[in-house]
Scaffold this motif. Structure first.
Motif, PDB file in Angstrom:
ATOM      1  N   THR B 231     -17.104 -29.925   3.006  1.00  0.00           N
ATOM      2  CA  THR B 231     -16.374 -29.721   1.758  1.00  0.00           C
ATOM      3  C   THR B 231     -16.270 -31.031   0.991  1.00  0.00           C
ATOM      4  OG1 THR B 231     -15.081 -27.996   2.825  1.00  0.00           O
ATOM      5  CG2 THR B 231     -14.213 -28.883   0.772  1.00  0.00           C
ATOM      6  N   VAL B 232     -15.896 -32.094   1.709  1.00  0.00           N
ATOM      7  CA  VAL B 232     -15.774 -33.399   1.073  1.00  0.00           C
ATOM      8  C   VAL B 232     -17.139 -33.851   0.553  1.00  0.00           C
ATOM      9  CG1 VAL B 232     -15.162 -35.809   1.450  1.00  0.00           C
ATOM     10  CG2 VAL B 232     -13.814 -34.004   2.521  1.00  0.00           C
ATOM     11  N   ALA B 233     -18.165 -33.610   1.357  1.00  0.00           N
ATOM     12  CA  ALA B 233     -19.507 -34.039   0.970  1.00  0.00           C
ATOM     13  C   ALA B 233     -19.973 -33.320  -0.292  1.00  0.00           C
ATOM     14  CB  ALA B 233     -20.478 -33.780   2.117  1.00  0.00           C
ATOM     15  N   VAL B 234     -19.781 -32.013  -0.333  1.00  0.00           N
ATOM     16  CA  VAL B 234     -20.224 -31.226  -1.487  1.00  0.00           C
ATOM     17  C   VAL B 234     -19.459 -31.657  -2.740  1.00  0.00           C
ATOM     18  CG1 VAL B 234     -20.216 -28.905  -2.499  1.00  0.00           C
ATOM     19  CG2 VAL B 234     -20.989 -29.242  -0.156  1.00  0.00           C
ATOM     20  N   GLY B 235     -18.165 -31.890  -2.570  1.00  0.00           N
ATOM     21  CA  GLY B 235     -17.361 -32.284  -3.724  1.00  0.00           C
ATOM     22  C   GLY B 235     -17.661 -33.698  -4.177  1.00  0.00           C
ATOM     23  N   GLY B 236     -17.999 -34.563  -3.239  1.00  0.00           N
ATOM     24  CA  GLY B 236     -18.250 -35.958  -3.585  1.00  0.00           C
ATOM     25  C   GLY B 236     -19.565 -36.140  -4.296  1.00  0.00           C
ATOM     26  N   ASN B 237     -20.600 -35.542  -3.770  1.00  0.00           N
ATOM     27  CA  ASN B 237     -21.919 -35.706  -4.368  1.00  0.00           C
ATOM     28  C   ASN B 237     -22.782 -34.521  -3.943  1.00  0.00           C
ATOM     29  OD1 ASN B 237     -24.526 -36.406  -5.095  1.00  0.00           O
ATOM     30  ND2 ASN B 237     -24.183 -38.591  -4.677  1.00  0.00           N
ATOM     31  N   VAL B 238     -22.934 -33.589  -4.839  1.00  0.00           N
ATOM     32  CA  VAL B 238     -23.642 -32.350  -4.511  1.00  0.00           C
ATOM     33  C   VAL B 238     -25.070 -32.641  -4.075  1.00  0.00           C
ATOM     34  CG1 VAL B 238     -24.384 -30.117  -5.379  1.00  0.00           C
ATOM     35  CG2 VAL B 238     -22.275 -31.119  -6.210  1.00  0.00           C
ATOM     36  N   SER B 301     -12.094 -34.345  -9.769  1.00  0.00           N
ATOM     37  CA  SER B 301     -13.557 -34.266  -9.808  1.00  0.00           C
ATOM     38  C   SER B 301     -14.144 -34.000  -8.431  1.00  0.00           C
ATOM     39  CB  SER B 301     -14.113 -35.561 -10.388  1.00  0.00           C
ATOM     40  OG  SER B 301     -13.531 -36.655  -9.737  1.00  0.00           O
ATOM     41  N   GLY B 302     -13.300 -33.866  -7.418  1.00  0.00           N
ATOM     42  CA  GLY B 302     -13.780 -33.488  -6.101  1.00  0.00           C
ATOM     43  C   GLY B 302     -14.040 -34.663  -5.180  1.00  0.00           C
ATOM     44  N   GLY B 303     -14.236 -34.337  -3.890  1.00  0.00           N
ATOM     45  CA  GLY B 303     -14.615 -35.352  -2.924  1.00  0.00           C
ATOM     46  C   GLY B 303     -13.465 -36.052  -2.224  1.00  0.00           C
ATOM     47  N   ARG B 304     -12.255 -35.867  -2.722  1.00  0.00           N
ATOM     48  CA  ARG B 304     -11.103 -36.533  -2.117  1.00  0.00           C
ATOM     49  C   ARG B 304      -9.894 -35.621  -2.166  1.00  0.00           C
ATOM     50  NH1 ARG B 304      -9.879 -42.285  -2.885  1.00  0.00           N
ATOM     51  NH2 ARG B 304      -7.828 -41.454  -3.322  1.00  0.00           N
ATOM     52  N   GLY B 305      -9.043 -35.753  -1.171  1.00  0.00           N
ATOM     53  CA  GLY B 305      -7.782 -35.013  -1.213  1.00  0.00           C
ATOM     54  C   GLY B 305      -7.270 -34.724   0.176  1.00  0.00           C
TER      55      GLY B 305
END
Lengths: 356, 368
Positions: B231-238, B301-305
């Motif tokens: 999930t983190v990977a997809v949100g960080g950089n597709v 913008s995704g990738g963190r949380g």
């Protein structure tokens, strides 16, 4: 899909699929069976043909155009239901309903097409009285009498008849009931709570103003006011917070019986019963609860959607150029404001058929 | 460190944790982090942010004690009030967990409130209620999951922008809910469902137990499973995630399904509290859930949380509401304060220590 799982997925995929498939099948079967709501058809509030009333006899055929906002609330839903049912009760009335759409602009557009069909009378519950005032003027100019239902056009030229509920009067009725009850109990410095509906609406402000004014005649005032949004879940939220804020409460007025379902739930969840509650609008569930007398809800003040039925009846009379038979005047009056009646355990049985 | 750096280094092995556990201050062994100062690492950043939120919560309680000393002097009242705050946070909290996953995965779900309304309404039709509480719970969960799947399919395979797809779903699901309920408030007659809101498990309200359970499961899913790391990977950089062999489409689909399922759970909790459901219920929950996730440190913008941060965000909002109502302050001022908190949280999110140090050293250079 399987490839991407790589290492993580492996051999249990087929089993997972089987489970998913079975689950989906079961779900589909149950869900399709679950949308039906037909068990209790909505009973409308109408007045049937009365043999003693010469006005009820079939007369000139009248085409009535009708427009009310799409219902997102039990009250509005009852308005349209009532209008339909009342029109159906007359053999000489043809009802043309136009969808009012999502906002004032959409309703204006819908009403314009309605005017094009040249109905004899138009009954309209506008999204917003001020915004649709211009339409009222236009239709009246085109010689189509307009019956303005509930949300008032500010311009007297914009309607032939205005029939509306009394929001200020609702507050007054609720205040008087609470005042009388507390006086009878000998409470001198009562803690009174108020849960209004959407606070930015004029109708909410009018209700609260009436409540405040009538409580003041008893020397009482509102201790805490916490608005909800006319929905049960927001009613629950507001009531739960209010009960926390006021460990002891003497009386509570909740403006709306629909949100009152949530308010009553919160009261039950908090295990509180030291006070009594007054509702608003007069829903069937509320009237039944008052009659059963098994909760803190002891009364409700009406703002009845039966006004839509009356509006259709009066629109018909206007179309036939008849007056109201009890009045001396030969035509229907220009403005009617319904009284907000107080329903208690004693008279609940009379109102049950008017509950919505 | 930025999200991109994190995914680029973490994804190929899929063994290094990118999403650091909240509350953990020790360094994680991911490539870039090892060379960085402690204040720049994600782990301590999350910890700092969560501590900040806990600080806000403590401050709110202190304000409550100062303004209402009589109420707070009663221990039973304090306990009940705490439960009220937590119960009011429970349904929206569960939805926020799902929302946090979607946002970390680089999406957004504007339809959560509408899904809750649809699930709640569908679970309380007369026909569903005739199957009893089990049928109602099943229906609520399946409707939530189903709508979430539709969102997911539209976004992953229909290539719709998440904002548009879920905006459309927001409108459509409310419409369907209104259609099914015939615009009426549907009262639940199931004693089990209605009692759930006041039931307690070991002295703790069941709704709060559900919230904690969903939160804990969410935490494990995000921090201790491949699903979470993906999930983190997809949100960080597709693109990096795709090149690393992650099926981005299938993963995105699952994220929206997860959010939908959370909405189904939340809808049942809300239905239980209100002992009824209607098409207008859970109004604006999407905004509350997004706001809570953001002040909890989830990057829009995704990738963190983090889940803990998002739940702390929900608690902050719930406590503010409570504080305002026990003091009898207007909802208008409450909304203004909420808005201010969201802005402050995002500003803090953008504010990095290294930016400050750079700024300071530049100023020093100028002065010198």
């Amino acid at each position: 899909m399987t490839k991407s799982f790589g290492r993580a997925a492996g051999s249990d995929l087929s089993r997972r699929r089987l489970l998913l498939g079975a689950g989906a099948l079961g779900a589909g079967a149950l869900l399709t069976a679950c949308t039906s709501n037909d068990a209790s058809p909505q009973e409308a509030q109408t007045k049937g043909a009365d043999s003693g009333n010469p006005n009820a006899a079939a007369g000139k055929k009248v085409t009535i155009g009708f427009s009310a906002p799409a219902a997102d609330h039990g009250w509005i839903a009852a308005i349209t239901n009532n209008a339909k049912a009342q029109a159906a009760a007359y053999s000489d009335v043809e009802l043309k309903i136009v969808e009012a759409g999502a906002d004032a602009a959409a309703q204006r557009a819908a009403l314009q097409t309605l005017v094009g069909q040249k109905p004899d009378v138009i009954v309209v519950l506008p999204h917003d009285g001020k915004e649709l005032n211009a339409f009222g003027l236009e239709a009246m100019k085109a010689n189509i009498p307009v019956v303005n239902l509930d949300r008032a056009f500010p311009d007297a030229l914009a309607y032939r008849l205005q029939i509306k509920g009394d929001n200020y009067g609702m507050g007054v009725s609720a205040g008087h009931y609470i005042g009388e009850q507390l006086k009878a109990k000998g409470v001198t410095n009562p803690v009174i709570g108020e849960i209004p509906g959407i606070d930015s609406l004029e109708l909410t402000q009018e209700r609260s103003a009436g409540f405040k004014a009538s409580l003041a005649t008893y020397g009482f005032s509102v201790a805490r006011r916490l608005p909800a949004e006319f929905t049960a879940d927001t009613g629950q939220r507001a009531a739960a917070q209010m009960l926390q804020a006021l460990p002891k409460l003497d009386a509570l007025w909740n403006h709306d019986d629909d949100q009152g379902i949530g308010v009553l739930a919160a009261i039950k969840q908090a295990n509180r019963s030291e006070f009594f509650m007054v509702g608003g609008a007069g829903s069937k569930a509320a009237i039944e609860a008052i009659q059963a007398d098994n909760s803190v809800l002891k009364a409700t003040v009406t703002y009845s959607p039966s006004m839509a039925s009356s509006a259709i009846s009066l629109a018909r009379l206007i179309g036939q150029s008849k007056g109201m038979s009890d009045l001396v005047e030969l035509e229907v009056p220009k403005e009617i404001t319904l009284a907000s009646e107080t329903i208690t355990k004693e008279n609940a049985s009379n109102y049950l058929k008017l509950g919505f | 460190m930025t999200a991109d750096e994190a995914t680029a280094t973490a994804v190929p092995g899929e063994a290094t944790a990118t999403a650091a556990a909240p509350g953990q201050t020790k360094q994680h062994g991911h490539g870039a982090g090892a060379n960085q100062s402690w204040w720049r690492s994600d782990a301590s950043d999350y910890a700092r942010r969560n501590l900040g939120l806990i600080g806000v919560l403590v401050a709110l309680v202190v304000i409550g004690i100062i303004t209402q000393p009589q109420l707070y002097s009663d221990a039973t009242w304090v306990k009940n009030n705490t439960f009220t705050i937590l119960q009011q946070a429970s349904a929206i909290g569960v939805v926020t967990v799902g929302m946090t996953f979607v946002i970390i995965g680089g999406g957004i779900d504007l339809s959560v409130g509408a899904i809750m309304a649809l699930a709640g309404v569908w679970a309380t039709t007369l026909a569903t209620q005739s199957y009893g509480a089990g049928g109602m719970i099943f229906t609520g969960l399946v409707v939530g999951l189903g709508v979430g799947l539709v969102n997911g399919v539209l976004i992953s395979y229909g290539r719709l922008v998440p904002f548009i797809a879920t905006l459309a779903m927001m409108v459509a699901a409310r419409g369907l809910a209104a259609e099914i309920s015939n615009k009426q408030t549907q009262v639940s007659t199931s004693q089990f469902i209605n009692d759930l809101a006041s039931a307690k498990l070991l002295g703790i309200p069941v709704l709060v137990v559900i919230l904690v359970a969903v939160g804990a499961l969410g935490w494990v899913l995000l921090n201790r499973t491949t699903f979470g790391r993906r999930t983190v990977a997809v949100g960080g950089n597709v693109e990096a995630a795709r090149l690393a062999g992650i099926n981005v489409k299938a993963h995105t689909l699952m994220l929206y399904a997860l959010s939908g399922l959370c909405c189904g759970i939340g809808a049942l909790m809300l239905t239980s509290q209100a002992t009824s459901a209607q098409a207008a219920m859970a109004n604006m929950y999407e905004l509350d859930a997004i706001a809570a996730a953001i002040i909890g440190g989830t990057l829009l913008s995704g990738g963190r949380g983090t889940i803990v941060g998002a739940l702390l965000g929900v608690l902050v909002f719930s406590t503010i509401t409570n504080l305002f109502s026990i003091n009898g302050l207007s909802t208008e001022s409450q909304n203004m304060i909420k808005g201010a908190i969201i802005v402050a949280a995002v500003l803090i999110q953008q504010f990095r220590f290294n930016a400050l140090t750079q700024f300071l050293s530049r100023n020093k250079a100028i002065r010198a």
